[in-house]
Design a protein around this motif. Structure first.
Motif, short mmCIF file in Angstrom:
data_model
loop_
_atom_site.label_atom_id
_atom_site.label_comp_id
_atom_site.label_asym_id
_atom_site.label_seq_id
_atom_site.Cartn_x
_atom_site.Cartn_y
_atom_site.Cartn_z
N TYR A 100 27.99 -5.57 -28.01
CA TYR A 100 26.59 -5.41 -28.41
C TYR A 100 26.12 -4.09 -27.81
O TYR A 100 25.86 -4.01 -26.60
CB TYR A 100 25.69 -6.55 -27.93
N GLU A 101 26.08 -3.04 -28.61
CA GLU A 101 25.79 -1.71 -28.10
C GLU A 101 24.69 -1.04 -28.91
O GLU A 101 24.70 -1.07 -30.14
CB GLU A 101 27.06 -0.84 -28.17
N VAL A 102 23.75 -0.44 -28.19
CA VAL A 102 22.71 0.38 -28.79
C VAL A 102 23.06 1.82 -28.43
O VAL A 102 23.14 2.17 -27.25
CB VAL A 102 21.31 0.01 -28.25
N THR A 103 23.29 2.64 -29.45
CA THR A 103 23.72 4.02 -29.23
C THR A 103 22.64 4.98 -29.70
O THR A 103 22.20 4.91 -30.85
CB THR A 103 25.04 4.29 -29.96
N PHE A 104 22.23 5.85 -28.78
CA PHE A 104 21.18 6.82 -29.05
C PHE A 104 21.77 8.21 -29.25
O PHE A 104 22.86 8.52 -28.77
CB PHE A 104 20.21 6.89 -27.87
N LEU A 105 21.03 9.07 -29.92
CA LEU A 105 21.33 10.49 -30.00
C LEU A 105 20.55 11.16 -28.87
O LEU A 105 19.38 10.84 -28.64
CB LEU A 105 20.91 11.05 -31.35
N ALA A 106 21.19 12.09 -28.16
CA ALA A 106 20.53 12.74 -27.03
C ALA A 106 20.98 14.19 -26.92
O ALA A 106 21.97 14.60 -27.53
CB ALA A 106 20.88 12.00 -25.74
N ARG A 107 20.22 14.95 -26.14
CA ARG A 107 20.60 16.32 -25.82
C ARG A 107 20.59 16.47 -24.31
O ARG A 107 19.82 15.80 -23.60
CB ARG A 107 19.65 17.33 -26.47
N PRO A 108 21.47 17.34 -23.79
CA PRO A 108 21.52 17.52 -22.34
C PRO A 108 20.32 18.32 -21.84
O PRO A 108 19.86 19.25 -22.50
CB PRO A 108 22.82 18.31 -22.14
N LEU A 109 19.83 17.94 -20.67
CA LEU A 109 18.75 18.67 -20.02
C LEU A 109 19.26 19.48 -18.83
O LEU A 109 18.87 20.62 -18.63
CB LEU A 109 17.66 17.71 -19.54
N ARG A 110 20.13 18.85 -18.02
CA ARG A 110 20.65 19.52 -16.83
C ARG A 110 21.87 18.73 -16.32
O ARG A 110 22.10 17.61 -16.72
CB ARG A 110 19.59 19.62 -15.74
N GLY A 111 22.58 19.38 -15.42
CA GLY A 111 23.75 18.76 -14.81
C GLY A 111 25.03 19.39 -15.31
O GLY A 111 25.02 20.22 -16.22
N ALA A 112 26.12 18.97 -14.70
CA ALA A 112 27.44 19.45 -15.07
C ALA A 112 28.40 18.27 -15.13
O ALA A 112 28.25 17.32 -14.36
CB ALA A 112 27.94 20.47 -14.04
N PRO A 113 29.37 18.31 -16.04
CA PRO A 113 30.34 17.21 -16.12
C PRO A 113 30.98 16.96 -14.76
O PRO A 113 31.50 17.89 -14.12
CB PRO A 113 31.37 17.72 -17.14
N THR A 114 30.92 15.70 -14.31
CA THR A 114 31.37 15.35 -12.96
C THR A 114 32.18 14.06 -12.99
O THR A 114 31.71 13.04 -13.50
CB THR A 114 30.15 15.15 -12.04
N GLU A 115 33.39 14.11 -12.44
CA GLU A 115 34.19 12.89 -12.27
C GLU A 115 33.49 11.97 -11.28
O GLU A 115 32.75 12.41 -10.42
CB GLU A 115 35.57 13.24 -11.74
N ASN A 116 33.77 10.66 -11.39
CA ASN A 116 33.15 9.68 -10.50
C ASN A 116 33.99 8.42 -10.47
O ASN A 116 35.10 8.40 -10.98
CB ASN A 116 31.71 9.42 -10.96
N ASP A 117 33.44 7.34 -9.90
CA ASP A 117 34.18 6.08 -9.78
C ASP A 117 34.54 5.48 -11.14
O ASP A 117 35.51 4.74 -11.24
CB ASP A 117 33.35 5.05 -9.00
N GLU A 118 33.75 5.78 -12.17
CA GLU A 118 34.00 5.20 -13.50
C GLU A 118 34.74 6.14 -14.43
O GLU A 118 35.40 5.70 -15.36
CB GLU A 118 32.67 4.80 -14.14
N ALA A 119 34.62 7.44 -14.22
CA ALA A 119 35.20 8.44 -15.13
C ALA A 119 36.17 9.35 -14.39
O ALA A 119 35.78 10.01 -13.42
CB ALA A 119 34.10 9.27 -15.77
N SER A 120 37.42 9.40 -14.87
CA SER A 120 38.41 10.29 -14.26
C SER A 120 38.29 11.72 -14.78
O SER A 120 38.84 12.64 -14.18
CB SER A 120 39.83 9.77 -14.51
N ALA A 121 37.56 11.88 -15.88
CA ALA A 121 37.29 13.21 -16.43
C ALA A 121 36.06 13.12 -17.31
O ALA A 121 35.75 12.06 -17.86
CB ALA A 121 38.48 13.71 -17.25
#
Length: 155
Positions: A100-121
């Protein structure tokens, strides 16, 4: 926590929950889409996660995108609502969800792609580059709805 995804698999376990998840197709000024590589499945995916009590679907999508990618986004609209009884996600803790997923369209405001506990890339990809990535068929369907202009999609 690990997970196994089933899609139209007669051997899939019977779901025991239906949990709203919200996420985004974030598109930058160059037309590239933001994806994260999930640590639990190794597949590339849209940033998305479980909606918490007290937040709206769009707040959830913005929060999950920041947590999973390091990018703060602004919601522009809705791509679709996806609830396929043939898409089952079994977690190692015993929870078995129907999608059951609601998917939105979005645009980036700020930040940089960052690995974390959930994402290896985490990265930005052209539509052509997406063809070479291991992406679950249900995520490909959502991306295709955006790329084909089939919005909003409602199952």
């Amino acid at each position: 926590m690990g997970r196994v995804e089933y899609w139209n698999d007669p051997e899939a376990p019977k779901p025991n929950t239906l949990v709203p998840a919200c996420g985004v197709i974030a598109v930058d000024d160059a037309g590239k889409l933001l994806l994260q590589r999930r640590r639990d499945t190794g597949q590339w995916a849209l940033p998305m996660g479980k909606q918490e009590l007290g937040e709206t679907p769009s707040e959830c999508a913005v929060r999950e995108t920041l947590e999973e990618t390091g990018i703060t986004v602004e919601i522009l609209g809705i791509v679709g609502i996806y609830s396929d009884p043939g898409h089952i996600v079994a977690y190692t803790d015993g929870e078995i969800r129907q999608e059951y997923e609601v998917t939105f369209l979005a645009r980036p405001l700020r930040g940089a792609p960052t690995e974390n506990d959930e994402a290896s890339a985490v990265g930005w990809f052209t539509p052509e580059e997406l063809l070479t990535l291991d992406i679950h068929p249900t995520m490909r369907r959502q991306i295709a709805d955006y790329l084909n202009g089939d919005m909003p999609h409602v199952d």
